[in-house]
Design a protein around this motif. Structure first.
Motif, PDB file in Angstrom:
ATOM      1  N   THR A 225      -1.625  -0.086 -14.936  1.00  0.00           N
ATOM      2  CA  THR A 225      -1.107   1.254 -15.176  1.00  0.00           C
ATOM      3  C   THR A 225      -0.248   1.668 -13.988  1.00  0.00           C
ATOM      4  OG1 THR A 225      -3.097   1.740 -16.415  1.00  0.00           O
ATOM      5  CG2 THR A 225      -1.730   3.595 -15.758  1.00  0.00           C
ATOM      6  N   THR A 226       0.827   2.313 -14.250  1.00  0.00           N
ATOM      7  CA  THR A 226       1.771   2.723 -13.222  1.00  0.00           C
ATOM      8  C   THR A 226       1.194   3.825 -12.342  1.00  0.00           C
ATOM      9  OG1 THR A 226       3.542   2.213 -14.749  1.00  0.00           O
ATOM     10  CG2 THR A 226       4.130   3.528 -12.837  1.00  0.00           C
ATOM     11  N   ASN A 227       1.481   3.732 -11.052  1.00  0.00           N
ATOM     12  CA  ASN A 227       1.128   4.751 -10.057  1.00  0.00           C
ATOM     13  C   ASN A 227      -0.371   4.995  -9.911  1.00  0.00           C
ATOM     14  OD1 ASN A 227       3.854   5.201  -9.433  1.00  0.00           O
ATOM     15  ND2 ASN A 227       4.054   6.591 -11.174  1.00  0.00           N
ATOM     16  N   LYS A 228      -1.180   4.011 -10.172  1.00  0.00           N
ATOM     17  CA  LYS A 228      -2.620   4.130  -9.956  1.00  0.00           C
ATOM     18  C   LYS A 228      -2.969   3.475  -8.635  1.00  0.00           C
ATOM     19  CE  LYS A 228      -3.784   6.064 -13.836  1.00  0.00           C
ATOM     20  NZ  LYS A 228      -4.497   7.291 -13.977  1.00  0.00           N
ATOM     21  N   GLN A 229      -3.744   4.154  -7.804  1.00  0.00           N
ATOM     22  CA  GLN A 229      -4.160   3.606  -6.527  1.00  0.00           C
ATOM     23  C   GLN A 229      -5.583   3.072  -6.636  1.00  0.00           C
ATOM     24  OE1 GLN A 229      -3.647   6.439  -3.384  1.00  0.00           O
ATOM     25  NE2 GLN A 229      -1.460   6.623  -3.705  1.00  0.00           N
ATOM     26  N   VAL A 230      -5.816   1.947  -5.987  1.00  0.00           N
ATOM     27  CA  VAL A 230      -7.157   1.372  -5.938  1.00  0.00           C
ATOM     28  C   VAL A 230      -7.475   1.026  -4.491  1.00  0.00           C
ATOM     29  CG1 VAL A 230      -7.044   0.421  -8.271  1.00  0.00           C
ATOM     30  CG2 VAL A 230      -6.322  -0.976  -6.343  1.00  0.00           C
ATOM     31  N   GLN A 231      -8.749   0.964  -4.178  1.00  0.00           N
ATOM     32  CA  GLN A 231      -9.153   0.552  -2.848  1.00  0.00           C
ATOM     33  C   GLN A 231      -9.322  -0.958  -2.841  1.00  0.00           C
ATOM     34  OE1 GLN A 231     -12.647   3.053  -2.147  1.00  0.00           O
ATOM     35  NE2 GLN A 231     -11.433   4.100  -0.616  1.00  0.00           N
ATOM     36  N   CYS A 232      -8.946  -1.558  -1.751  1.00  0.00           N
ATOM     37  CA  CYS A 232      -9.022  -3.006  -1.612  1.00  0.00           C
ATOM     38  C   CYS A 232      -9.495  -3.325  -0.204  1.00  0.00           C
ATOM     39  CB  CYS A 232      -7.642  -3.602  -1.875  1.00  0.00           C
ATOM     40  SG  CYS A 232      -7.566  -5.371  -1.608  1.00  0.00           S
ATOM     41  N   LEU A 233     -10.295  -4.361  -0.083  1.00  0.00           N
ATOM     42  CA  LEU A 233     -10.782  -4.797   1.214  1.00  0.00           C
ATOM     43  C   LEU A 233     -10.597  -6.298   1.309  1.00  0.00           C
ATOM     44  CD1 LEU A 233     -12.318  -4.061   3.834  1.00  0.00           C
ATOM     45  CD2 LEU A 233     -14.427  -4.486   2.583  1.00  0.00           C
ATOM     46  N   VAL A 234      -9.880  -6.744   2.310  1.00  0.00           N
ATOM     47  CA  VAL A 234      -9.713  -8.174   2.547  1.00  0.00           C
ATOM     48  C   VAL A 234     -10.753  -8.563   3.583  1.00  0.00           C
ATOM     49  CG1 VAL A 234      -8.149  -9.981   3.329  1.00  0.00           C
ATOM     50  CG2 VAL A 234      -7.266  -8.049   2.006  1.00  0.00           C
ATOM     51  N   CYS A 235     -11.708  -9.386   3.169  1.00  0.00           N
ATOM     52  CA  CYS A 235     -12.852  -9.717   4.023  1.00  0.00           C
ATOM     53  C   CYS A 235     -12.712 -11.117   4.604  1.00  0.00           C
ATOM     54  CB  CYS A 235     -14.138  -9.655   3.214  1.00  0.00           C
ATOM     55  SG  CYS A 235     -14.466  -8.061   2.481  1.00  0.00           S
ATOM     56  N   PRO A 236     -12.765 -11.244   5.917  1.00  0.00           N
ATOM     57  CA  PRO A 236     -12.752 -12.579   6.501  1.00  0.00           C
ATOM     58  C   PRO A 236     -14.088 -13.290   6.265  1.00  0.00           C
ATOM     59  CG  PRO A 236     -12.983 -10.930   8.227  1.00  0.00           C
ATOM     60  CD  PRO A 236     -12.788 -10.191   6.932  1.00  0.00           C
TER      61      PRO A 236
END
Length: 85
Positions: A1-12
């Motif tokens: 969907t356009t213009n939807k923000q999500v949280q993301c975590l890049v985990c080492p």
């Protein structure tokens, strides 16, 4: 969907997180976990190793047991502490 923000975590590697576990899973401490394809993790099995999709490669290892074998999508205890591989 356009213009939807999500949280993301890049985990080492080695990061411990509180991961969502798929309904119907019975996870033992030390089990390898793969993507369930919906934001949840499931136990890695020999059948998962047959393909080449990303969800067939272990992402984490369970640091505690988590029994979701008789759970439903409304179960609030669907989390397990895991270590990212």
């Amino acid at each position: 969907t356009t213009n939807k923000q999500v949280q993301c975590l890049v985990c080492p590697t080695g990061t411990e997180i509180n991961a969502l576990i798929a309904d119907g899973q019975s996870i033992a401490k030390g089990d390898y976990l793969v993507s369930n394809g919906n934001g949840y993790l499931k136990e890695y099995t020999a059948a998962d190793s047959a393909g080449t999709d990303l969800e067939e490669f272990p992402l984490a290892i369970a640091l505690e047991a988590c029994d979701m074998s008789s759970s439903s999508s409304l179960d609030p205890s669907d989390r397990c502490i895991v270590e990212i591989l």
